[in-house]
Each structure stands twice: as structure tokens, then as C-alpha cells.
Design an enzyme around this catalytic site. Structure first.
Site, PDB file in Angstrom:
ATOM      1  N   LYS A  31       0.014  -5.583  -1.835  1.00 35.48           N
ATOM      2  CA  LYS A  31      -0.903  -6.442  -1.073  1.00 35.48           C
ATOM      3  C   LYS A  31      -2.010  -5.607  -0.420  1.00 35.48           C
ATOM      4  O   LYS A  31      -3.187  -5.955  -0.515  1.00 35.48           O
ATOM      5  CB  LYS A  31      -0.114  -7.188   0.022  1.00 35.48           C
ATOM      6  CG  LYS A  31      -1.008  -7.904   1.025  1.00 35.48           C
ATOM      7  CD  LYS A  31      -0.208  -8.617   2.096  1.00 35.48           C
ATOM      8  CE  LYS A  31       0.167  -7.749   3.276  1.00 35.48           C
ATOM      9  NZ  LYS A  31      -0.930  -7.460   4.225  1.00 35.48           N
ATOM     10  N   ASN A  32      -1.610  -4.519   0.233  1.00 32.55           N
ATOM     11  CA  ASN A  32      -2.598  -3.759   1.003  1.00 32.55           C
ATOM     12  C   ASN A  32      -3.553  -2.945   0.132  1.00 32.55           C
ATOM     13  O   ASN A  32      -4.562  -2.444   0.627  1.00 32.55           O
ATOM     14  CB  ASN A  32      -1.908  -2.838   2.017  1.00 32.55           C
ATOM     15  CG  ASN A  32      -1.372  -3.628   3.201  1.00 32.55           C
ATOM     16  OD1 ASN A  32      -1.592  -4.842   3.295  1.00 32.55           O
ATOM     17  ND2 ASN A  32      -0.674  -2.959   4.103  1.00 32.55           N
TER      18      ASN A  32
ATOM     19  N   ARG B 113      -6.667 -10.836   9.131  1.00 32.22           N
ATOM     20  CA  ARG B 113      -7.537  -9.813   9.718  1.00 32.22           C
ATOM     21  C   ARG B 113      -8.200  -8.938   8.666  1.00 32.22           C
ATOM     22  O   ARG B 113      -9.288  -8.425   8.879  1.00 32.22           O
ATOM     23  CB  ARG B 113      -6.720  -8.925  10.641  1.00 32.22           C
ATOM     24  CG  ARG B 113      -6.066  -9.679  11.767  1.00 32.22           C
ATOM     25  CD  ARG B 113      -5.278  -8.714  12.605  1.00 32.22           C
ATOM     26  NE  ARG B 113      -6.095  -7.571  12.934  1.00 32.22           N
ATOM     27  CZ  ARG B 113      -6.996  -7.549  13.911  1.00 32.22           C
ATOM     28  NH1 ARG B 113      -7.146  -8.597  14.674  1.00 32.22           N
ATOM     29  NH2 ARG B 113      -7.720  -6.475  14.142  1.00 32.22           N
TER      30      ARG B 113
ATOM     31  N   CYS C 139      -3.740  -9.974  17.553  1.00 31.79           N
ATOM     32  CA  CYS C 139      -2.716 -10.596  16.723  1.00 31.79           C
ATOM     33  C   CYS C 139      -1.361 -10.259  17.299  1.00 31.79           C
ATOM     34  O   CYS C 139      -1.260  -9.535  18.288  1.00 31.79           O
ATOM     35  CB  CYS C 139      -2.846 -10.183  15.265  1.00 31.79           C
ATOM     36  SG  CYS C 139      -2.208  -8.572  14.905  1.00 31.79           S
TER      37      CYS C 139
ATOM     38  N   ASP D 242     -13.614  -1.579  16.311  1.00 31.67           N
ATOM     39  CA  ASP D 242     -14.737  -0.773  16.806  1.00 31.67           C
ATOM     40  C   ASP D 242     -15.068   0.397  15.877  1.00 31.67           C
ATOM     41  O   ASP D 242     -16.230   0.787  15.746  1.00 31.67           O
ATOM     42  CB  ASP D 242     -14.424  -0.264  18.228  1.00 31.67           C
ATOM     43  CG  ASP D 242     -13.113   0.505  18.288  1.00 31.67           C
ATOM     44  OD1 ASP D 242     -12.089  -0.020  17.795  1.00 31.67           O
ATOM     45  OD2 ASP D 242     -13.103   1.630  18.795  1.00 31.67           O
ATOM     46  N   GLN D 243     -14.054   0.964  15.214  1.00 28.21           N
ATOM     47  CA  GLN D 243     -14.314   2.124  14.350  1.00 28.21           C
ATOM     48  C   GLN D 243     -15.086   1.720  13.097  1.00 28.21           C
ATOM     49  O   GLN D 243     -15.897   2.486  12.582  1.00 28.21           O
ATOM     50  CB  GLN D 243     -13.000   2.817  13.955  1.00 28.21           C
ATOM     51  CG  GLN D 243     -12.187   3.309  15.139  1.00 28.21           C
ATOM     52  CD  GLN D 243     -12.969   4.289  16.005  1.00 28.21           C
ATOM     53  OE1 GLN D 243     -13.536   5.263  15.510  1.00 28.21           O
ATOM     54  NE2 GLN D 243     -13.016   4.024  17.292  1.00 28.21           N
TER      55      GLN D 243
ATOM     56  N   ASP E 162       4.834  -0.248   8.808  1.00 25.43           N
ATOM     57  CA  ASP E 162       5.206  -1.475   8.084  1.00 25.43           C
ATOM     58  C   ASP E 162       6.671  -1.471   7.620  1.00 25.43           C
ATOM     59  O   ASP E 162       7.138  -2.462   7.063  1.00 25.43           O
ATOM     60  CB  ASP E 162       4.277  -1.685   6.877  1.00 25.43           C
ATOM     61  CG  ASP E 162       2.906  -2.193   7.308  1.00 25.43           C
ATOM     62  OD1 ASP E 162       2.716  -2.518   8.486  1.00 25.43           O
ATOM     63  OD2 ASP E 162       2.003  -2.262   6.433  1.00 25.43           O
TER      64      ASP E 162
ATOM     65  N   ILE F 201       1.902   3.272  16.297  1.00 23.09           N
ATOM     66  CA  ILE F 201       0.647   2.713  15.749  1.00 23.09           C
ATOM     67  C   ILE F 201       0.216   1.443  16.492  1.00 23.09           C
ATOM     68  O   ILE F 201      -0.940   1.303  16.878  1.00 23.09           O
ATOM     69  CB  ILE F 201       0.795   2.387  14.240  1.00 23.09           C
ATOM     70  CG1 ILE F 201       1.351   3.575  13.465  1.00 23.09           C
ATOM     71  CG2 ILE F 201      -0.543   1.887  13.669  1.00 23.09           C
ATOM     72  CD1 ILE F 201       0.383   4.634  13.089  1.00 23.09           C
TER      73      ILE F 201
ATOM     74  N   ARG G 238       2.759 -14.629   3.178  1.00 22.79           N
ATOM     75  CA  ARG G 238       1.505 -13.887   3.155  1.00 22.79           C
ATOM     76  C   ARG G 238       1.666 -12.585   2.376  1.00 22.79           C
ATOM     77  O   ARG G 238       0.703 -12.101   1.793  1.00 22.79           O
ATOM     78  CB  ARG G 238       1.072 -13.527   4.587  1.00 22.79           C
ATOM     79  CG  ARG G 238       0.594 -14.706   5.404  1.00 22.79           C
ATOM     80  CD  ARG G 238       0.063 -14.215   6.729  1.00 22.79           C
ATOM     81  NE  ARG G 238      -0.629 -12.956   6.521  1.00 22.79           N
ATOM     82  CZ  ARG G 238      -0.621 -11.938   7.365  1.00 22.79           C
ATOM     83  NH1 ARG G 238       0.030 -12.023   8.499  1.00 22.79           N
ATOM     84  NH2 ARG G 238      -1.280 -10.838   7.100  1.00 22.79           N
TER      85      ARG G 238
HETATM   86  C1  UD1 Z   1      -3.431  -1.486   7.799  1.00 22.11           C
HETATM   87  C2  UD1 Z   1      -2.471  -2.324   6.991  1.00 22.11           C
HETATM   88  C3  UD1 Z   1      -1.271  -2.733   7.857  1.00 22.11           C
HETATM   89  C4  UD1 Z   1      -0.632  -1.501   8.491  1.00 22.11           C
HETATM   90  C5  UD1 Z   1      -1.678  -0.648   9.214  1.00 22.11           C
HETATM   91  C6  UD1 Z   1      -1.118   0.670   9.722  1.00 22.11           C
HETATM   92  C7  UD1 Z   1      -3.925  -3.420   5.408  1.00 22.11           C
HETATM   93  C8  UD1 Z   1      -4.560  -4.676   4.936  1.00 22.11           C
HETATM   94  N1  UD1 Z   1      -3.165  -3.490   6.504  1.00 22.11           N
HETATM   95  O1  UD1 Z   1      -3.902  -2.311   8.871  1.00 22.11           O
HETATM   96  O2  UD1 Z   1      -0.325  -3.393   7.013  1.00 22.11           O
HETATM   97  O3  UD1 Z   1       0.356  -1.911   9.411  1.00 22.11           O
HETATM   98  O4  UD1 Z   1      -2.765  -0.343   8.326  1.00 22.11           O
HETATM   99  O5  UD1 Z   1      -0.582   1.408   8.679  1.00 22.11           O
HETATM  100  O6  UD1 Z   1      -4.067  -2.384   4.788  1.00 22.11           O
HETATM  101  N2  UD1 Z   1      -7.743   0.695  15.539  1.00 22.11           N
HETATM  102  C9  UD1 Z   1      -8.710   0.673  16.529  1.00 22.11           C
HETATM  103  N3  UD1 Z   1     -10.015   0.450  16.170  1.00 22.11           N
HETATM  104  C10 UD1 Z   1     -10.379   0.237  14.860  1.00 22.11           C
HETATM  105  C11 UD1 Z   1      -9.394   0.250  13.878  1.00 22.11           C
HETATM  106  C12 UD1 Z   1      -8.073   0.482  14.241  1.00 22.11           C
HETATM  107  O7  UD1 Z   1      -8.415   0.855  17.712  1.00 22.11           O
HETATM  108  O8  UD1 Z   1     -11.576   0.018  14.616  1.00 22.11           O
HETATM  109  C13 UD1 Z   1      -6.320   0.953  15.903  1.00 22.11           C
HETATM  110  C14 UD1 Z   1      -5.413  -0.251  15.640  1.00 22.11           C
HETATM  111  O9  UD1 Z   1      -5.433  -1.159  16.727  1.00 22.11           O
HETATM  112  C15 UD1 Z   1      -4.083   0.418  15.448  1.00 22.11           C
HETATM  113  C16 UD1 Z   1      -4.454   1.734  14.739  1.00 22.11           C
HETATM  114  O10 UD1 Z   1      -5.831   1.947  15.032  1.00 22.11           O
HETATM  115  O11 UD1 Z   1      -3.489   0.711  16.674  1.00 22.11           O
HETATM  116  C17 UD1 Z   1      -4.277   1.740  13.247  1.00 22.11           C
HETATM  117  O12 UD1 Z   1      -4.804   0.546  12.709  1.00 22.11           O
HETATM  118  P1  UD1 Z   1      -5.368   0.437  11.230  1.00 22.11           P
HETATM  119  O13 UD1 Z   1      -4.945   1.599  10.404  1.00 22.11           O
HETATM  120  O14 UD1 Z   1      -6.817   0.149  11.295  1.00 22.11           O
HETATM  121  O15 UD1 Z   1      -4.614  -0.871  10.712  1.00 22.11           O
HETATM  122  P2  UD1 Z   1      -5.199  -1.887   9.685  1.00 22.11           P
HETATM  123  O16 UD1 Z   1      -6.123  -1.167   8.766  1.00 22.11           O
HETATM  124  O17 UD1 Z   1      -5.667  -3.103  10.389  1.00 22.11           O
END
Ligand code: UD1
Length: 416
Positions: free
Chosen positions: A22-23, A92, A116, A124-125, A304, A326, A396
């Protein structure tokens, strides 16, 4: 609303095939936005998140056609670079359209995802990275409005490792002018799968799978055919289900290559695991030993898989400490597991799990995708019946899970 009824006490035995990841599939579908030529994806899992993404891409003008064993996505008619709140709030990962839309159309309007169940999850990143590439970004009325006549290569160092953030920026940079360097990049195998597909489309990317990715932008990308990697989290979930039930299973169409930490933990728990090129066999002991773990970005233990390991530790011999690094709120399954008789104490980002002799079936509520998986594992080992409510979370991300579990001998059925 569908529920899952499980009669516990069966050992899982037999063979089952793992679906496409999925990811990996979600960003790969978004890669179709980058080209006016068709992208053919094979091994696409049939999941609600995939249907949601296809719907979103369809609204933007991407034509989607099923073809033997795959999907053809034709971005030639892309004319509506908008992702509405209605779409983004249900998934998301819709934020993954932002980078490709901006790079190809010069503009994008994408709803900000809200919080969520597992944490705040800001984007933000993603925004900072695109701004570094010259995008003008404003956030108004809950929408990200982004503009750039052509993005420019930049050096970007993300504050934390972000998987979809890395993917979004890599896709945007593929069509930017000049070189982009992403530092502190996510090393997840799904990032590598996306990079491989982009390279087949004509992108110039090196370093995917390390924490520094270099992308030399090109003017346009062409069509390509790409087969999606196996789902490492579905693989790990089935391994945990077999481990918890004292089972003996063989998973096909998958690989142990991306699962080192998970396999090591299952071996520490006492499982016998044999890996083949495209398959994994697991034989579980009568009772598992407790295994402590700490989640962190790849190649460390995946967040995960945290919930599934909490379920197996709930019935293992000994005490395990699970540390989640995380997401700030990813222990919601603990309270539901306790309803089945698990002994779990939450202290901030640590969960202390004291293994009990047995769990007892009860009605529980799924709160997110992987929490649902942990409740299934617990239901499979619990005595009597477990009814899991809100399994739309499960649909999902797990393809035909009740069919696959039944094939392994579990007594599971979907009830309306
Ligand atoms: C992806 C995966 C999800 C997995 C997660 C961590 C997909 C579709 N989903 O989610 O299944 O659980 O990686 O391995 O691939 N963060 C910020 N700002 C940002 C982006 C992230 O603060 O702009 C924080 C998040 O809140 C979190 C951490 O960084 O605490 C890691 O998140 P991130 O790797 O971005 O998760 P996703 O990509 O949403």
C-alpha cells in the site's frame, strides 16, 4: 458498519500470497501526475486507500484503466490540480499529490490534512521543501495554495525523517530545473521503489535508500511499466499472527529483504524462520518469549509493526517494553487489548507488556489501521469469540484479510 467476528484458538497453518505494498502504491499512483504518457503499474493491491487515491486522481483528469494484472494511469488529460478536504480528510497520503501537481502544472490547491488518531502529523516539511525549491505557498481556509512557474533545484535538509515528505519532494524535484539534494531523507524501501519507477520514467535520481538523495531535474518524464514491491507490513502482520497462534506458515510473493528487524525480533521470540528468494516460512514455538523493541525510521523497527508486536507480547512469556518514537499517540490498541485481558501499562511513549497465560474474547474497537491488525492477532489467540468493530480501518490497508486468514485455517467472518 462491518465487523469482524473471530473464534480464537486456531493455529495458523498453510500458505498465502502477500499483496503489493500500500505505502509504495500510493506514491506510485501519484507519479502518474508527472507525465503526459501512460504509467502502467502492476501488483496494485485492491484496497480502499487505493480506490480513494484513484478517485482523487480521476477528479484531476488522470484516466485510469484496468489492464491484465495492473492499472494504466494516463496523466495526459490532467487539468484540475486540486485535492479537496473531502478527499484528504479520508486519507492523509493524498498530500502526495502536492509535489507532482506543482511540478507539472505550476500550481496546486491541496487541503491541509487534519490531525489523525495516531498523532498531529503535520506536513510542514513538505511545504518547507517546496518553498526551498522556489514555490510560493500560502495556506488559506484550510488549503495549501502553491505556485511556481518552474521549480528550481535546492539543497533541502528535513528536520526529521519523513517518508511521504521525502517522496513528495523527490517527485517534485524530478521535473525541477537543476539539482536537488534531499538530506536526512527517508530510507524506507517504498522510497526506493518510487525512485526506481521514476528512473524508468526518465528521472535522474541517485542515492535512494540512503539518507542523501540527489535528483537532477529533467524537462519531462515519459511513461513506464513498474511492478509494485510486496507489502512488508502485511508480511510482518501475517508472521505475527502465525507466531502468536503457534502456527506454521509460508508466505509467498514476498521477501525478507526489508524485514530484518522484524524477523530478528520474531526469532528472539523463539520462532524458526527460513527465508527463500520470494517466500518466508515461519514455525512458531508452543509459547513465545517476550521481546522488547523501539520504533524508529527504516532500517530500524517499523512503527507500523508496533501494534502487532504488542499483541504477541500480550501472550508471551515474560515482560516486554515497547517504545514508540515516531508518533505521539500510537498506543490506542493497548486499551482494547486490555479489554481482552492483556496486562499493559502505558508510561508516556513506553508500554510495559506483561505476558498473560491467555486472553479472553470480547467486543473491541479498531482505532486505526495497524491497531486493527493487532486486535485480529489478539482475537486469534483469545479464548472464545472476539468481535472487532470499525473494521473500515482494516479495509484501507489489508487486501481480503479474512479470506487470507481463513485460508490459513482461522475462523474469521465479516458480519454486517
Ligand atoms: C508514512 C507511512 C505510514 C508510517 C509512517 C512512518 C505512507 C503512506 N505512510 O507516513 O504508514 O507509519 O510513514 O513510518 O507511506 N512529520 C512532521 N512534519 C512533516 C512530516 C512528518 O512533523 O512535514 C512528523 C510526523 O508527525 C511523524 C514523523 O514526522 O511524527 C514521521 O512521519 P512521516 O514519515 O512523514 O509519516 P508519513 O509519511 O505520514
Amino acid at each position: 458498519m462491518d465487523k469482524l467476528l473471530i473464534e480464537g484458538g486456531c493455529r495458523l497453518n498453510g500458505e498465502v500470497a502477500i499483496s503489493g505494498a500500500k505505502n509504495a502504491a500510493l506514491p506510485l499512483l501519484c507519479a502518474s501526475l508527472l507525465s503526459a504518457e501512460p504509467l502502467c503499474l502492476e501488483n496494485v493491491p485492491q484496497l480502499n486507500d487505493i480506490s480513494t487515491m484513484l478517485h482523487l486522481l480521476g477528479d484531476m483528469g488522470v484516466a485510469v484503466k484496468p489492464e491484465a494484472g495492473g492499472l494504466v494511469l494516463d496523466g495526459g488529460g490532467l487539468d484540475n490540480p486540486v485535492a479537496s478536504y473531502e478527499m484528504v480528510k479520508t486519507m492523509r497520503a493524498s498530500i502526495l499529490v502536492l509535489g507532482p501537481l506543482l511540478a507539472r502544472c505550476g500550481e496546486a490547491k491541496v487541503s491541509l490534512p487534519g490531525g489523525c488518531a495516531i498523532g498531529a502529523r503535520p506536513v510542514d516539511q513538505h511545504i518547507k521543501g517546496l518553498q526551498a525549491m522556489g514555490a510560493e505557498i500560502t495556506v488559506e481556509h484550510g488549503y495549501i495554495h502553491a505556485k511556481a512557474s518552474r521549480l528550481k533545484g535546492a539543497r533541502i535538509c528535513t528536520d526529521m525523517v519523513t517518508v511521504t515528505g521525502t517522496e513528495n519532494l523527490m517527485m517534485a524535484a524530478a521535473l525541477a530545473e537543476g539539482e536537488t539534494v534531499i538530506e536526512n531523507a527517508a530510507r524506507e524501501p517504498e522510497v526506493v521503489d518510487l525512485a526506481n519507477c521514476l528512473v524508468s520514467m526518465g528521472a535522474r535520481i541517485s542515492g535512494a535508500g540512503t539518507d542523501v538523495i540527489r535528483i537532477r531535474g529533467v524537462e519531462r518524464l515519459n511513461g513506464a511499466t513498474h511492478s509494485i514491491m510486496p507489502d512488508r507490513i502485511e508480511t510482518g502482520t501475517f508472521l505475527c499472527a502465525a507466531a502468536a497462534t503457534g502456527g506454521d506458515i509460508r508466505l509467498t510473493k514476498t521477501s525478507s529483504a526489508y524485514l530484518d528487524t522484524v524477523i530478528d525480533k520474531l526469532m528472539d521470540a523463539g520462532c524458526d524462520i527460513v527465508t527463500e528468494r520470494d517466500a518466508i516460512r515461519l514455525k512458531a514455538p508452543e509459547r513465545l518469549k517476550a521481546v522488547s523493541l523501539r520504533t524508529a525510521p527504516y532500517p530500524a523497527f517499523p512503527t507500523d509493526m508496533q501494534a502487532q508486536f504488542m499483541a504477541i507480547n500480550a501472550v508471551a512469556e515474560g515482560v516486554a517494553t515497547i517504545r514508540e518514537t515516531i508518533f505521539e499517540n500510537r498506543f490506542m490498541h493497548a486499551v482494547e487489548l486490555m479489554r481482552l485481558g492483556a496486562d499493559i501499562q502505558i508510561e508516556g511513549s513506553n508500554a510495559i507488556v506483561r505476558g498473560v497465560d491467555h486472553l479472553e474474547g470480547a467486543t473491541v474497537m479498531a482505532t486505526d489501521l495497524r491497531a486493527s491488525a493487532s486486535l485480529i492477532i489478539a482475537g486469534l489467540v483469545a479464548q472464545g469469540e472476539t468481535l472487532i468493530d470499525r473494521i473500515y480501518h482494516l479495509d484501507r490497508g489489508y487486501e481480503r484479510i479474512e479470506y487470507k486468514l481463513s485460508k490459513l485455517g482461522a475462523r474469521v467472518k465479516r458480519v454486517k
